[in-house]
Scaffold this motif. Sequence first.
Motif, short mmCIF file in Angstrom:
data_model
loop_
_atom_site.label_atom_id
_atom_site.label_comp_id
_atom_site.label_asym_id
_atom_site.label_seq_id
_atom_site.Cartn_x
_atom_site.Cartn_y
_atom_site.Cartn_z
N TRP A 163 63.92 49.96 41.54
CA TRP A 163 64.52 49.34 40.36
C TRP A 163 63.56 48.37 39.71
N ASP A 164 62.80 47.60 40.50
CA ASP A 164 61.88 46.63 39.90
C ASP A 164 60.75 47.32 39.12
N ILE A 165 60.43 48.57 39.45
CA ILE A 165 59.45 49.35 38.68
C ILE A 165 60.09 49.91 37.42
N TRP A 166 61.30 50.46 37.58
CA TRP A 166 62.02 51.06 36.43
C TRP A 166 62.15 50.05 35.30
N LYS A 167 62.48 48.81 35.64
CA LYS A 167 62.74 47.79 34.63
C LYS A 167 61.51 47.45 33.80
N ILE A 168 60.32 47.61 34.37
CA ILE A 168 59.10 47.16 33.66
C ILE A 168 58.18 48.32 33.28
N MET A 169 58.76 49.51 33.13
CA MET A 169 57.90 50.65 32.83
C MET A 169 57.10 50.48 31.53
N LYS A 170 57.64 49.77 30.55
CA LYS A 170 56.89 49.53 29.30
C LYS A 170 55.62 48.74 29.60
N ASP A 171 55.75 47.70 30.45
CA ASP A 171 54.57 46.90 30.83
C ASP A 171 53.58 47.72 31.66
N LEU A 172 54.10 48.55 32.56
CA LEU A 172 53.23 49.31 33.46
C LEU A 172 52.55 50.49 32.79
N PHE A 173 53.31 51.22 31.96
CA PHE A 173 52.81 52.48 31.42
C PHE A 173 52.58 52.46 29.91
N GLY A 174 53.04 51.40 29.24
CA GLY A 174 52.87 51.31 27.79
C GLY A 174 53.94 52.02 27.00
N HIS A 175 54.96 52.52 27.69
CA HIS A 175 56.07 53.20 27.01
C HIS A 175 57.31 53.14 27.89
N LYS A 176 58.45 53.39 27.29
CA LYS A 176 59.73 53.28 27.99
C LYS A 176 60.20 54.62 28.54
N PHE A 177 59.29 55.30 29.21
CA PHE A 177 59.60 56.54 29.90
C PHE A 177 58.55 56.73 30.98
N MET A 178 58.84 57.64 31.90
CA MET A 178 57.87 57.98 32.94
C MET A 178 57.64 59.48 32.92
N THR A 179 56.37 59.85 32.99
CA THR A 179 55.98 61.25 33.06
C THR A 179 55.93 61.67 34.53
N GLU A 180 55.77 62.97 34.77
CA GLU A 180 55.63 63.45 36.15
C GLU A 180 54.47 62.76 36.86
N LYS A 181 53.38 62.56 36.16
CA LYS A 181 52.21 61.91 36.77
C LYS A 181 52.56 60.47 37.17
N GLU A 182 53.28 59.77 36.31
CA GLU A 182 53.66 58.38 36.60
C GLU A 182 54.72 58.30 37.70
#
Length: 181
Positions: free
Chosen positions: A130-149
Amino acid sequence: MPNPKRQLIGRRSKVAGEAFERWISDACEFYLRNGWAHIEKTPEPFHITGKDRNGVVRGYYEKKGQPDYKGILCDGSGIMFEAKHTDSDRINQNVVTDTQWKNLDIYEKFGAQCYVMVSMGLKKFYRVPWDIWKIMKDLFGHKFMTEKELEPYRLREKQCTILILEGVELKDENTKNRACK
């Protein structure tokens, strides 16, 4: 006018999401049988509007209120997670509703382990903290996760069971007097 193609896609996605939840529920039974966790599906609130002459109940499902699953691990710590399926090549952050978000935050603050379980095409499965899900914009630069991420959170399957708790760290290793085996 309704779009038949979108309706078909929506129905397929709903059926796939229900299958994913059945597989998670089967995994929860596996963990209970082995004494590792007791995790239950949260019932969806159903509003009854009446009965017909044959006794058939009419009603509708109210808006999802809580995350899909919650329970307790064999070390006494809580666990809560939401299950999400996509047939796309990404999972959007906003698939978690505001109410689910709030509940996951509350459980996390009280020390529960919180996750979003993701199915991609009913072929690949992930447990995103959950702590990763909440900050995906900060981590990945967008509000979604790809298979690679999502790859670091990939779950294995063994004998047709998704190992949803594999790698979850217990907070109390002294479990002699508890259900942990």
